[in-house]
Scaffold this motif. Sequence first.
Motif, PDB file in Angstrom:
ATOM      1  N   LEU A 124     -16.822  -8.015   3.353  1.00 35.15           N
ATOM      2  CA  LEU A 124     -16.666  -7.012   4.418  1.00 35.15           C
ATOM      3  C   LEU A 124     -17.968  -6.728   5.155  1.00 35.15           C
ATOM      4  O   LEU A 124     -17.944  -6.313   6.303  1.00 35.15           O
ATOM      5  CB  LEU A 124     -16.059  -5.733   3.857  1.00 35.15           C
ATOM      6  CG  LEU A 124     -14.578  -5.840   3.482  1.00 35.15           C
ATOM      7  CD1 LEU A 124     -14.021  -4.477   3.089  1.00 35.15           C
ATOM      8  CD2 LEU A 124     -13.746  -6.420   4.617  1.00 35.15           C
ATOM      9  N   ASP A 128     -10.080   3.626   2.907  1.00 38.97           N
ATOM     10  CA  ASP A 128      -8.996   4.314   3.627  1.00 38.97           C
ATOM     11  C   ASP A 128      -7.972   4.902   2.654  1.00 38.97           C
ATOM     12  O   ASP A 128      -7.543   6.057   2.806  1.00 38.97           O
ATOM     13  CB  ASP A 128      -8.329   3.407   4.679  1.00 38.97           C
ATOM     14  CG  ASP A 128      -8.090   1.977   4.220  1.00 38.97           C
ATOM     15  OD1 ASP A 128      -8.201   1.706   2.998  1.00 38.97           O
ATOM     16  OD2 ASP A 128      -7.785   1.130   5.083  1.00 38.97           O
ATOM     17  N   ILE A 152     -12.276   2.029  11.626  1.00 38.29           N
ATOM     18  CA  ILE A 152     -13.027   3.244  11.949  1.00 38.29           C
ATOM     19  C   ILE A 152     -14.518   2.938  12.037  1.00 38.29           C
ATOM     20  O   ILE A 152     -15.202   3.367  12.972  1.00 38.29           O
ATOM     21  CB  ILE A 152     -12.767   4.342  10.896  1.00 38.29           C
ATOM     22  CG1 ILE A 152     -11.284   4.771  10.938  1.00 38.29           C
ATOM     23  CG2 ILE A 152     -13.673   5.552  11.132  1.00 38.29           C
ATOM     24  CD1 ILE A 152     -10.873   5.673   9.787  1.00 38.29           C
ATOM     25  N   LEU A 153     -15.028   2.173  11.096  1.00 39.58           N
ATOM     26  CA  LEU A 153     -16.464   1.852  11.097  1.00 39.58           C
ATOM     27  C   LEU A 153     -16.856   1.052  12.330  1.00 39.58           C
ATOM     28  O   LEU A 153     -17.962   1.182  12.841  1.00 39.58           O
ATOM     29  CB  LEU A 153     -16.841   1.087   9.823  1.00 39.58           C
ATOM     30  CG  LEU A 153     -16.851   1.943   8.545  1.00 39.58           C
ATOM     31  CD1 LEU A 153     -16.961   1.066   7.305  1.00 39.58           C
ATOM     32  CD2 LEU A 153     -17.995   2.963   8.585  1.00 39.58           C
ATOM     33  N   LEU A 171       0.814  -1.222   0.000  1.00 42.42           N
ATOM     34  CA  LEU A 171       0.000   0.000   0.000  1.00 42.42           C
ATOM     35  C   LEU A 171       0.839   1.260   0.000  1.00 42.42           C
ATOM     36  O   LEU A 171       0.388   2.309  -0.453  1.00 42.42           O
ATOM     37  CB  LEU A 171      -0.990  -0.017   1.165  1.00 42.42           C
ATOM     38  CG  LEU A 171      -2.148  -1.011   1.010  1.00 42.42           C
ATOM     39  CD1 LEU A 171      -3.164  -0.829   2.129  1.00 42.42           C
ATOM     40  CD2 LEU A 171      -2.835  -0.865  -0.337  1.00 42.42           C
ATOM     41  N   ASP A 175       0.903  -3.229   4.319  1.00 39.65           N
ATOM     42  CA  ASP A 175      -0.361  -2.534   4.556  1.00 39.65           C
ATOM     43  C   ASP A 175      -0.099  -1.025   4.590  1.00 39.65           C
ATOM     44  O   ASP A 175       0.994  -0.565   4.271  1.00 39.65           O
ATOM     45  CB  ASP A 175      -0.984  -3.015   5.870  1.00 39.65           C
ATOM     46  CG  ASP A 175      -1.296  -4.510   5.849  1.00 39.65           C
ATOM     47  OD1 ASP A 175      -1.485  -5.065   4.751  1.00 39.65           O
ATOM     48  OD2 ASP A 175      -1.337  -5.102   6.941  1.00 39.65           O
ATOM     49  N   LEU A 176      -1.091  -0.266   4.992  1.00 42.04           N
ATOM     50  CA  LEU A 176      -0.877   1.177   5.091  1.00 42.04           C
ATOM     51  C   LEU A 176       0.256   1.471   6.072  1.00 42.04           C
ATOM     52  O   LEU A 176       0.315   0.883   7.155  1.00 42.04           O
ATOM     53  CB  LEU A 176      -2.150   1.881   5.565  1.00 42.04           C
ATOM     54  CG  LEU A 176      -3.234   2.114   4.510  1.00 42.04           C
ATOM     55  CD1 LEU A 176      -4.455   2.759   5.154  1.00 42.04           C
ATOM     56  CD2 LEU A 176      -2.714   2.970   3.362  1.00 42.04           C
ATOM     57  N   ASP A 228      -4.940  -4.627   9.158  1.00 42.52           N
ATOM     58  CA  ASP A 228      -4.843  -4.097   7.787  1.00 42.52           C
ATOM     59  C   ASP A 228      -5.811  -2.964   7.468  1.00 42.52           C
ATOM     60  O   ASP A 228      -5.387  -1.873   7.079  1.00 42.52           O
ATOM     61  CB  ASP A 228      -5.007  -5.253   6.779  1.00 42.52           C
ATOM     62  CG  ASP A 228      -4.997  -4.804   5.314  1.00 42.52           C
ATOM     63  OD1 ASP A 228      -4.511  -3.694   5.036  1.00 42.52           O
ATOM     64  OD2 ASP A 228      -5.476  -5.558   4.456  1.00 42.52           O
ATOM     65  N   ARG A 229      -7.128  -3.197   7.610  1.00 43.98           N
ATOM     66  CA  ARG A 229      -8.126  -2.269   7.082  1.00 43.98           C
ATOM     67  C   ARG A 229      -8.440  -1.154   8.069  1.00 43.98           C
ATOM     68  O   ARG A 229      -9.193  -1.336   9.030  1.00 43.98           O
ATOM     69  CB  ARG A 229      -9.414  -3.025   6.763  1.00 43.98           C
ATOM     70  CG  ARG A 229      -9.271  -4.111   5.717  1.00 43.98           C
ATOM     71  CD  ARG A 229      -9.163  -3.612   4.305  1.00 43.98           C
ATOM     72  NE  ARG A 229     -10.211  -2.717   3.899  1.00 43.98           N
ATOM     73  CZ  ARG A 229     -10.813  -2.781   2.697  1.00 43.98           C
ATOM     74  NH1 ARG A 229     -10.496  -3.723   1.824  1.00 43.98           N
ATOM     75  NH2 ARG A 229     -11.709  -1.884   2.362  1.00 43.98           N
ATOM     76  N   VAL A 230      -7.914   0.026   7.786  1.00 45.79           N
ATOM     77  CA  VAL A 230      -8.178   1.177   8.654  1.00 45.79           C
ATOM     78  C   VAL A 230      -9.628   1.624   8.512  1.00 45.79           C
ATOM     79  O   VAL A 230     -10.263   2.018   9.497  1.00 45.79           O
ATOM     80  CB  VAL A 230      -7.205   2.327   8.333  1.00 45.79           C
ATOM     81  CG1 VAL A 230      -7.501   3.541   9.202  1.00 45.79           C
ATOM     82  CG2 VAL A 230      -5.759   1.877   8.531  1.00 45.79           C
ATOM     83  N   ASP A 231     -10.167   1.508   7.283  1.00 42.78           N
ATOM     84  CA  ASP A 231     -11.571   1.901   7.094  1.00 42.78           C
ATOM     85  C   ASP A 231     -12.501   1.041   7.949  1.00 42.78           C
ATOM     86  O   ASP A 231     -13.430   1.551   8.600  1.00 42.78           O
ATOM     87  CB  ASP A 231     -11.973   1.900   5.606  1.00 42.78           C
ATOM     88  CG  ASP A 231     -11.435   0.709   4.812  1.00 42.78           C
ATOM     89  OD1 ASP A 231     -10.945  -0.266   5.422  1.00 42.78           O
ATOM     90  OD2 ASP A 231     -11.525   0.755   3.569  1.00 42.78           O
ATOM     91  N   VAL A 232     -12.247  -0.253   7.980  1.00 35.64           N
ATOM     92  CA  VAL A 232     -13.070  -1.150   8.796  1.00 35.64           C
ATOM     93  C   VAL A 232     -12.890  -0.823  10.276  1.00 35.64           C
ATOM     94  O   VAL A 232     -13.864  -0.799  11.047  1.00 35.64           O
ATOM     95  CB  VAL A 232     -12.716  -2.624   8.512  1.00 35.64           C
ATOM     96  CG1 VAL A 232     -13.409  -3.561   9.491  1.00 35.64           C
ATOM     97  CG2 VAL A 232     -13.080  -2.991   7.075  1.00 35.64           C
ATOM     98  N   LEU A 285     -17.823   7.200   5.673  1.00 38.19           N
ATOM     99  CA  LEU A 285     -16.422   7.617   5.795  1.00 38.19           C
ATOM    100  C   LEU A 285     -16.068   8.726   4.816  1.00 38.19           C
ATOM    101  O   LEU A 285     -15.216   9.564   5.102  1.00 38.19           O
ATOM    102  CB  LEU A 285     -15.497   6.412   5.556  1.00 38.19           C
ATOM    103  CG  LEU A 285     -15.610   5.266   6.554  1.00 38.19           C
ATOM    104  CD1 LEU A 285     -14.790   4.071   6.088  1.00 38.19           C
ATOM    105  CD2 LEU A 285     -15.147   5.701   7.939  1.00 38.19           C
ATOM    106  N   ASP A 329     -18.433  -7.730  -2.293  1.00 36.36           N
ATOM    107  CA  ASP A 329     -17.777  -8.228  -1.082  1.00 36.36           C
ATOM    108  C   ASP A 329     -16.948  -7.159  -0.382  1.00 36.36           C
ATOM    109  O   ASP A 329     -16.303  -7.426   0.636  1.00 36.36           O
ATOM    110  CB  ASP A 329     -16.874  -9.418  -1.413  1.00 36.36           C
ATOM    111  CG  ASP A 329     -17.689 -10.655  -1.757  1.00 36.36           C
ATOM    112  OD1 ASP A 329     -18.898 -10.674  -1.454  1.00 36.36           O
ATOM    113  OD2 ASP A 329     -17.109 -11.599  -2.319  1.00 36.36           O
ATOM    114  N   ARG A 346     -10.667   0.043  -1.346  1.00 35.20           N
ATOM    115  CA  ARG A 346     -10.113   0.594  -0.112  1.00 35.20           C
ATOM    116  C   ARG A 346     -10.557   2.036   0.112  1.00 35.20           C
ATOM    117  O   ARG A 346     -10.017   2.970  -0.478  1.00 35.20           O
ATOM    118  CB  ARG A 346      -8.588   0.544  -0.154  1.00 35.20           C
ATOM    119  CG  ARG A 346      -7.979  -0.848  -0.293  1.00 35.20           C
ATOM    120  CD  ARG A 346      -7.997  -1.654   0.966  1.00 35.20           C
ATOM    121  NE  ARG A 346      -7.392  -1.025   2.086  1.00 35.20           N
ATOM    122  CZ  ARG A 346      -6.589  -1.648   2.959  1.00 35.20           C
ATOM    123  NH1 ARG A 346      -6.282  -2.926   2.788  1.00 35.20           N
ATOM    124  NH2 ARG A 346      -6.123  -1.017   4.001  1.00 35.20           N
TER     125      ARG A 346
END
Lengths: 221, 221
Positions: free
Chosen positions: B50, A78, B81-82, A50, B94-95, B75-79, A103, A93, A76
């Motif tokens: 997801l 983010d 946060i949610l 990333l 990853d990020l 890994d998933r920052v968006d997840v 977001l 998915d 993604r």
Amino acid sequence: MFRKNIHSYMPLYLVLGLHEQEGRSALEIAREAIAGGVTFVQLREKNAPLRQVLEQGIQLRELCRNHGIPFVVNDRVDVAILLDADGVHVGQDDLPGLEARKLLGDDKIVGISAGTLEEAEWAMEQGADYLGVGAIYATFTKQDAGAAIGTDLLREVKGRWNIPVVGIGGITRGNAPEVMAAGADGIAVVSAITKQSNPQIAASELRGIVDKNRLLNQQLP
Amino acid sequence: MFRKNIHSYMPLYLVLGLHEQEGRSALEIAREAIAGGVTFVQLREKNAPLRQVLEQGIQLRELCRNHGIPFVVNDRVDVAILLDADGVHVGQDDLPGLEARKLLGDDKIVGISAGTLEEAEWAMEQGADYLGVGAIYATFTKQDAGAAIGTDLLREVKGRWNIPVVGIGGITRGNAPEVMAAGADGIAVVSAITKQSNPQIAASELRGIVDKNRLLNQQLP
């Protein structure tokens, strides 16, 4: 800024990853493709680290901004936020559209893929700004794209909802007219531009086909 | 809230996916594991849709909150946060930690994996709150975990920086004392808890070993 007028950006939608193709970087491909008439760019990169996606993504993002066309990130949210992209494109998915919207806020684009009528219904419930319908034809670009579905779903979706739709999956100069005749607002392509020896000419030819068929569609009774 | 006192939560760090194991749901495994003494939970799910990650993740998140232990998302920052998770754990691909921090704000945890000294240096530059060092021993849980590196890196990292570190990768009751003796603040496990017939007992035994060795470490000159 693009969300409210998104229909205008549907004609020729480029999906690309970050790997070199035919000796060109993703940035070079995008630059040539935009010069040839691409109206929308989606970065879909599933394998690169990333930090590389951020580094190269910011260049694609600036390129699109300079040319006044939308740039979205696949999957993604983010990464989309960090790149200040114009939105995201999510599959069935990936994050649900309404979650992505939480977001991203109200100004950004949320596009959603659909391969069945049920998926399209769900995408509409999730507040899609446009749909990517496919895979219309067989494709080797996206391993998990599923079997080709032809143009029936596209026709059905356009008959049922007032939403911009691009067809995706195995679209070429040869079959693009059929996709447009089914009611698509544009075509989304990967290899029909990225794998061509001259992406600008390839884009220009595809754009010509799309524009001609959009005119034809408007003239229908 | 956990970030400032993160060292306290290192002893027994559970990493789990969402699939059933030995007839138990992820939520049941986590509940039993916490009852047995787990002090930290990371959700690492790479394959589930997801929307399912969000549905099940919110339950794990509430469970951890009710027990006063940190819950982070891999890994998933968006997840993250949610789910209003307590932070993220990111690998080298990853990020980057500093990018994750931009999205998460100052209160959340950013943990980073390292398998070499260079990776650990990078993780420190990226503002890691703790490091996951490994794979210490051979593991079949994580396909891309790389070859086993033993405890040397862990020892080197603890000698060089003042940062909480958990060892990860193939850790069992048998080799956990060796990991702790190398200076780890705790152990991170997957199958040593999730694949056991009684996750609570498994966690309790591991926690006992860790606590005993933390005491031993403190008594060293």
